[in-house]
Scaffold this active site. Structure first.
Site, PDB file in Angstrom:
ATOM      1  N   ASP A   1       0.836  -1.212   0.000  1.00  7.04           N
ATOM      2  CA  ASP A   1       0.000   0.000   0.000  1.00  7.04           C
ATOM      3  C   ASP A   1       0.867   1.257   0.000  1.00  7.04           C
ATOM      4  O   ASP A   1       0.539   2.257  -0.657  1.00  7.04           O
ATOM      5  CB  ASP A   1      -0.926  -0.006   1.226  1.00  7.04           C
ATOM      6  CG  ASP A   1      -1.863  -1.201   1.218  1.00  7.04           C
ATOM      7  OD1 ASP A   1      -2.393  -1.518   0.138  1.00  7.04           O
ATOM      8  OD2 ASP A   1      -2.057  -1.823   2.280  1.00  7.04           O
TER       9      ASP A   1
ATOM     10  N   HIS B   1      -5.682  -3.698   5.540  1.00 10.71           N
ATOM     11  CA  HIS B   1      -5.305  -3.987   4.147  1.00 10.71           C
ATOM     12  C   HIS B   1      -6.484  -4.603   3.390  1.00 10.71           C
ATOM     13  O   HIS B   1      -6.469  -5.772   3.016  1.00 10.71           O
ATOM     14  CB  HIS B   1      -4.077  -4.908   4.089  1.00 10.71           C
ATOM     15  CG  HIS B   1      -3.702  -5.260   2.669  1.00 10.71           C
ATOM     16  ND1 HIS B   1      -3.150  -4.338   1.790  1.00 10.71           N
ATOM     17  CD2 HIS B   1      -3.828  -6.405   1.958  1.00 10.71           C
ATOM     18  CE1 HIS B   1      -2.967  -4.898   0.618  1.00 10.71           C
ATOM     19  NE2 HIS B   1      -3.379  -6.163   0.686  1.00 10.71           N
TER      20      HIS B   1
HETATM   21  P1  NAD Z   1      -0.438 -18.168  -5.901  1.00 10.88           P
HETATM   22  O1  NAD Z   1      -1.628 -19.040  -6.007  1.00 10.88           O
HETATM   23  O2  NAD Z   1       0.292 -17.792  -7.133  1.00 10.88           O
HETATM   24  O3  NAD Z   1       0.627 -18.839  -4.920  1.00 10.88           O
HETATM   25  C1  NAD Z   1       0.258 -19.327  -3.671  1.00 10.88           C
HETATM   26  C2  NAD Z   1       1.193 -20.466  -3.341  1.00 10.88           C
HETATM   27  O4  NAD Z   1       0.804 -20.963  -2.045  1.00 10.88           O
HETATM   28  C3  NAD Z   1       1.125 -21.633  -4.307  1.00 10.88           C
HETATM   29  O5  NAD Z   1       2.409 -21.973  -4.773  1.00 10.88           O
HETATM   30  C4  NAD Z   1       0.512 -22.765  -3.480  1.00 10.88           C
HETATM   31  O6  NAD Z   1       0.992 -24.054  -3.827  1.00 10.88           O
HETATM   32  C5  NAD Z   1       0.966 -22.357  -2.096  1.00 10.88           C
HETATM   33  N1  NAD Z   1       0.206 -23.011  -1.032  1.00 10.88           N
HETATM   34  C6  NAD Z   1      -1.105 -23.299  -0.972  1.00 10.88           C
HETATM   35  N2  NAD Z   1      -1.404 -23.949   0.173  1.00 10.88           N
HETATM   36  C7  NAD Z   1      -0.236 -24.052   0.846  1.00 10.88           C
HETATM   37  C8  NAD Z   1       0.129 -24.635   2.073  1.00 10.88           C
HETATM   38  N3  NAD Z   1      -0.769 -25.238   2.868  1.00 10.88           N
HETATM   39  N4  NAD Z   1       1.428 -24.566   2.454  1.00 10.88           N
HETATM   40  C9  NAD Z   1       2.334 -23.954   1.673  1.00 10.88           C
HETATM   41  N5  NAD Z   1       2.052 -23.394   0.488  1.00 10.88           N
HETATM   42  C10 NAD Z   1       0.788 -23.458   0.080  1.00 10.88           C
HETATM   43  O7  NAD Z   1      -0.891 -16.847  -5.098  1.00 10.88           O
HETATM   44  P2  NAD Z   1      -0.085 -15.470  -4.955  1.00 10.88           P
HETATM   45  O8  NAD Z   1      -0.450 -14.565  -6.055  1.00 10.88           O
HETATM   46  O9  NAD Z   1       1.331 -15.766  -4.688  1.00 10.88           O
HETATM   47  O10 NAD Z   1      -0.782 -14.869  -3.618  1.00 10.88           O
HETATM   48  C11 NAD Z   1      -0.608 -15.490  -2.384  1.00 10.88           C
HETATM   49  C12 NAD Z   1      -1.404 -14.778  -1.310  1.00 10.88           C
HETATM   50  O11 NAD Z   1      -0.887 -13.442  -1.099  1.00 10.88           O
HETATM   51  C13 NAD Z   1      -2.877 -14.576  -1.625  1.00 10.88           C
HETATM   52  O12 NAD Z   1      -3.647 -14.851  -0.494  1.00 10.88           O
HETATM   53  C14 NAD Z   1      -2.988 -13.119  -1.998  1.00 10.88           C
HETATM   54  O13 NAD Z   1      -4.272 -12.594  -1.769  1.00 10.88           O
HETATM   55  C15 NAD Z   1      -1.972 -12.522  -1.058  1.00 10.88           C
HETATM   56  N6  NAD Z   1      -1.487 -11.184  -1.389  1.00 10.88           N
HETATM   57  C16 NAD Z   1      -1.275 -10.318  -0.380  1.00 10.88           C
HETATM   58  C17 NAD Z   1      -0.787  -9.048  -0.637  1.00 10.88           C
HETATM   59  C18 NAD Z   1      -0.541  -8.095   0.494  1.00 10.88           C
HETATM   60  O14 NAD Z   1      -0.381  -6.897   0.229  1.00 10.88           O
HETATM   61  N7  NAD Z   1      -0.452  -8.527   1.725  1.00 10.88           N
HETATM   62  C19 NAD Z   1      -0.522  -8.662  -1.956  1.00 10.88           C
HETATM   63  C20 NAD Z   1      -0.733  -9.583  -2.974  1.00 10.88           C
HETATM   64  C21 NAD Z   1      -1.247 -10.853  -2.677  1.00 10.88           C
HETATM   65  C1  LMR Z   2      -3.189  -6.406  -3.162  1.00 12.94           C
HETATM   66  O1  LMR Z   2      -3.420  -5.403  -2.498  1.00 12.94           O
HETATM   67  O2  LMR Z   2      -2.749  -6.378  -4.323  1.00 12.94           O
HETATM   68  C2  LMR Z   2      -3.397  -7.763  -2.528  1.00 12.94           C
HETATM   69  O3  LMR Z   2      -4.039  -7.639  -1.304  1.00 12.94           O
HETATM   70  C3  LMR Z   2      -4.039  -8.737  -3.438  1.00 12.94           C
HETATM   71  C4  LMR Z   2      -5.479  -8.430  -3.746  1.00 12.94           C
HETATM   72  O4  LMR Z   2      -6.298  -9.345  -3.620  1.00 12.94           O
HETATM   73  O5  LMR Z   2      -5.792  -7.305  -4.135  1.00 12.94           O
END
Ligand code: NAD
Ligand code: LMR
Length: 335
Positions: free
Chosen positions: A173, A200
């Site tokens: 953010d 968030h």
């Molecule tokens: P993705 O699906 O590309 O990757 C997620 C990974 O987690 C996969 O490789 C999957 O195999 C793994 N996984 C699933 N269950 C698991 C377990 N029990 N143990 C270990 N690994 C496991 O998703 P992504 O795009 O990398 O996003 C991941 C998360 O981050 C999502 O929940 C998304 O909403 C979040 N996110 C948060 C922010 C933030 O600002 N905090 C920003 C972007 C995304």
């Molecule tokens: C973001 O802010 O990009 C993450 O929290 C992923 C989402 O679901 O928007």
């Protein structure tokens, strides 16, 4: 890769940053094969601050680990796959970063991920509480407003709770707010810092444009448009990716920045980052604010500072949703 560290630390620390600084630090990345996990692993592998990088996922970690391990940087890379190897990945970790779990698709809210991701975060943090209870825990998996309370309850249940070491990573953010403000105002993005507070998700993301440094004046129209863009930036990416996921590359950058900051702080550097943490600065048990980081995690919560009337109003509008998200996480752990 280190550019953001130099620029950012210059604005929040009086001490010079050295790109050759070394520390002994094991970082465990859980969800390492995913859209965030792979580029974040790359950024961590490039850092001279990391000596060991443990990559854990339920799929594909041998390949990701083999690939990263060929890069001629200091960090020793190991790959672990499947729950029976989770404890090995976590053993001796000083920092645990968790981007494991489902991302959004168009039309979904972050809260729609709760049913799947709450269990994943619970399972992973239960093992962390057993194996590396003193580590800094960085939660990226959404919905962060709820997954951080879940993590806290897991650590409480295990009898090893230290609220100074559990962080919801909201750095993206701030990264976005800095980018959008610099662009609008024609500023050098390296110099811009916009604190973002509260939570968030949607309305709980509250940029404090009135506290932008360097000091900038905004019209009311600018303030409303920027606030809305920063709040919706995640959805902007989800829609642009059209069903293939949410922000991954910018999140990897933001997640690496947060881990670097923790590692620097653990070595005694004066570092400030916004994060969503256990807090008593607002009418909510968890709340994001600028945090002074130190060797033991949260050194000092710097609070919200003085809010403009508009920011105050946005905060009031956000509280009901934030408190409901927190209660949902806590109730999940009770049930
Ligand atoms: P993705 O699906 O590309 O990757 C997620 C990974 O987690 C996969 O490789 C999957 O195999 C793994 N996984 C699933 N269950 C698991 C377990 N029990 N143990 C270990 N690994 C496991 O998703 P992504 O795009 O990398 O996003 C991941 C998360 O981050 C999502 O929940 C998304 O909403 C979040 N996110 C948060 C922010 C933030 O600002 N905090 C920003 C972007 C995304
Ligand atoms: C973001 O802010 O990009 C993450 O929290 C992923 C989402 O679901 O928007």
């Amino acid at each position: 890769m280190l550019r953001f560290q130099v620029g950012r630390l210059a604005s929040c620390s009086s001490r010079a940053f050295s790109t050759t600084s070394k520390a002994n630090a094991k970082v465990a990345l859980l969800g390492a094969s995913g859209g965030i996990g792979q580029p974040m692993g790359l950024l961590l592998k490039q850092s001279p601050l990391v000596t060991e990088l443990a990559l854990y996922d339920i799929v594909n970690t041998p390949g990701v680990a083999a690939d990263l391990s060929h890069i001629n940087t200091r960090a020793e890379v190991t790959g672990f796959q499947g729950s029976e190897q989770l404890a090995l990945a976590l053993a001796g970790a000083q920092v645990v970063a968790i981007p494991a779990g489902l991302p959004r698709k168009p039309g979904m809210t972050r809260d729609d991920l709760f049913n799947t991701n709450a269990s994943i975060v619970k399972q992973l943090t239960e093992e962390a509480a057993k194996v590396c209870p003193d580590a800094m825990i960085c939660i990226i998996s959404n919905p962060v407003n709820s997954t951080v309370p879940i993590t806290s309850e897991v650590f409480k249940k295990a009898g090893v709770y230290n609220p100074r070491k559990i962080f919801g990573v909201t750095t993206l953010d701030i990264v976005r707010a800095n980018t959008f403000v610099a662009k609008l105002k024609g500023l050098n993005v390296d110099d811009v810092n916009v604190p973002v507070i509260c939570g968030h998700s949607g309305v709980t993301i509250i940029p404090l444009l009135s506290q932008t440094t360097p000091s900038v004046s905004f019209s009311q129209d600018d303030i409303e448009k920027l606030t809305q863009r920063i709040q919706n930036a995640g959805t902007e990416v989800v829609d642009a990716k059209a069903g293939t996921g949410s922000a991954t590359l910018s999140m990897a950058y933001a997640g690496a920045r947060f881990v670097y900051s923790l590692l620097e702080a653990m070595k005694g550097k004066d570092v400030v980052e916004c994060a969503y943490v256990k807090s008593d600065v607002a009418d909510s048990p968890y709340f994001a604010t600028p945090i002074r980081l130190g060797p033991n995690g949260i050194e000092e919560n710097l609070g919200t500072g003085k809010l403009s009337d508009y920011e105050q109003q946005k905060l009031q509008e956000a509280m009901t949703e934030l408190q409901a998200n927190i209660a949902k996480g806590e109730n999940f752990m009770k049930s």
